[in-house]
Design a protein around this motif. Structure first.
Motif, PDB file in Angstrom:
ATOM      1  N   LEU A 139       1.067  -1.423  -0.088  1.00  0.00           N
ATOM      2  CA  LEU A 139       0.162  -0.038   0.187  1.00  0.00           C
ATOM      3  C   LEU A 139       0.871   1.046  -0.227  1.00  0.00           C
ATOM      4  O   LEU A 139       2.113   1.408   0.633  1.00  0.00           O
ATOM      5  CB  LEU A 139      -0.837  -0.071   1.197  1.00  0.00           C
ATOM      6  N   PRO A 140       0.584   2.752  -0.428  1.00  0.00           N
ATOM      7  CA  PRO A 140      -1.119   2.400  -1.129  1.00  0.00           C
ATOM      8  C   PRO A 140      -0.327   2.554  -2.863  1.00  0.00           C
ATOM      9  O   PRO A 140      -1.540   2.307  -3.750  1.00  0.00           O
ATOM     10  CB  PRO A 140      -1.021   3.569  -1.317  1.00  0.00           C
ATOM     11  N   TYR A 141       0.387   2.372  -3.196  1.00  0.00           N
ATOM     12  CA  TYR A 141       1.122   1.685  -5.171  1.00  0.00           C
ATOM     13  C   TYR A 141       0.174   0.151  -5.243  1.00  0.00           C
ATOM     14  O   TYR A 141      -0.408   1.615  -6.430  1.00  0.00           O
ATOM     15  CB  TYR A 141       2.346   1.152  -4.916  1.00  0.00           C
ATOM     16  N   ILE A 142      -0.308  -0.916  -4.855  1.00  0.00           N
ATOM     17  CA  ILE A 142      -1.055  -1.660  -5.254  1.00  0.00           C
ATOM     18  C   ILE A 142      -2.390  -1.355  -5.590  1.00  0.00           C
ATOM     19  O   ILE A 142      -3.253  -1.560  -6.441  1.00  0.00           O
ATOM     20  CB  ILE A 142      -0.608  -3.245  -3.878  1.00  0.00           C
ATOM     21  N   SER A 145      -2.565   0.756  -8.715  1.00  0.00           N
ATOM     22  CA  SER A 145      -2.432   0.120  -9.411  1.00  0.00           C
ATOM     23  C   SER A 145      -3.202  -0.912  -9.984  1.00  0.00           C
ATOM     24  O   SER A 145      -3.646   0.010 -11.301  1.00  0.00           O
ATOM     25  CB  SER A 145      -0.233  -0.831  -8.893  1.00  0.00           C
ATOM     26  N   MET A 146      -3.663  -1.376  -9.015  1.00  0.00           N
ATOM     27  CA  MET A 146      -5.115  -2.067  -9.440  1.00  0.00           C
ATOM     28  C   MET A 146      -6.584  -0.901  -9.896  1.00  0.00           C
ATOM     29  O   MET A 146      -6.808  -1.529 -11.054  1.00  0.00           O
ATOM     30  CB  MET A 146      -5.447  -2.378  -8.211  1.00  0.00           C
ATOM     31  N   ILE A 147      -6.532  -0.212 -10.115  1.00  0.00           N
ATOM     32  CA  ILE A 147      -7.734   0.885 -10.249  1.00  0.00           C
ATOM     33  C   ILE A 147      -7.231   0.917 -11.495  1.00  0.00           C
ATOM     34  O   ILE A 147      -7.713   1.473 -12.501  1.00  0.00           O
ATOM     35  CB  ILE A 147      -7.497   2.292  -9.253  1.00  0.00           C
ATOM     36  N   THR A 148      -5.680   1.979 -11.743  1.00  0.00           N
ATOM     37  CA  THR A 148      -4.883   1.753 -12.740  1.00  0.00           C
ATOM     38  C   THR A 148      -5.401   1.085 -14.113  1.00  0.00           C
ATOM     39  O   THR A 148      -5.578   1.037 -15.112  1.00  0.00           O
ATOM     40  CB  THR A 148      -3.817   2.586 -12.600  1.00  0.00           C
ATOM     41  N   ALA A 149      -4.894  -0.169 -13.879  1.00  0.00           N
ATOM     42  CA  ALA A 149      -5.404  -1.717 -14.899  1.00  0.00           C
ATOM     43  C   ALA A 149      -6.361  -1.727 -15.363  1.00  0.00           C
ATOM     44  O   ALA A 149      -7.019  -1.586 -16.086  1.00  0.00           O
ATOM     45  CB  ALA A 149      -4.124  -2.548 -14.197  1.00  0.00           C
TER      46      ALA A 149
END
Length: 184
Positions: A139-142, A145-149
């Motif tokens: 967190l918070p990167y993941i 990244s999930m939202i972006t993908a």
């Protein structure tokens, strides 16, 4: 293994695992020409127009975000492996599988938005091993990244439906990967 041969081996494996099965499925099950079925033959100029406009918006957004807001410098020192496997081939391979084949097949059973959501969730799921491998699953990167993908999957599906050309999303996907490589 030398970097050049490692990059070529990785490219060969990706094409063998992802693209060849799709081509065989289209030929053997659908009994269709894969180039036409996947959207690689028609609406080329319409696809490129959409790709051009969306790419302009994408470049503007990412430049403002990274250079102006985050004050993050860009790095143009990308190696052959990143150019071949992350920037060029990933856009082609993932779009052939997810928009060209899976989205098209799901739209035979479901309305577009449901099919696009399922495809986008599958698109999101293939990124988990990469995030684990690179040690980015924290967190918070993941979450971002999930939202972006997922959102990119939705947008790519929408553009593919509007243009009926896989080239539009291949260009946008590859450009996105190039920009992320430059800004990370």
């Amino acid at each position: 293994m030398a970097p050049l041969s490692k990059a070529i081996t990785s490219a060969f494996v990706k094409i063998t695992i992802w693209v060849i099965p799709v081509i065989l499925l289209v030929q053997l099950i659908e009994k269709r020409n894969p180039v036409s079925y996947l959207g690689l033959r028609h609406n080329f100029s319409k696809g490129l127009k959409w790709a051009g406009w969306f790419s302009l918006a994408l470049v503007t957004y990412l430049v403002v975000l990274y250079l102006v807001i985050l004050n993050k410098p860009f790095n143009i020192n990308t190696g052959f492996n990143e150019w071949l496997n992350t920037i060029i081939l990933v856009g082609i391979i993932e779009e052939i599988v997810f928009r060209g084949f899976l989205l098209r097949k799901f739209m035979e059973k479901f309305k577009f938005w449901k099919a696009n959501t399922i495809t986008s969730l599958l698109f999101l799921s293939i990124h988990f091993p990469i995030w684990f491998y690179k040690g980015l699953f924290e967190l918070p990167y993941i979450l971002s990244s999930m939202i972006t993908a997922f959102v990119l999957g939705i947008i790519f599906g929408f553009i593919y439906k509007k243009t009926d050309s896989l080239w539009s999303v291949i260009v946008i996907h590859s450009l996105y990967n190039l920009l992320i490589s430059i800004f990370n």
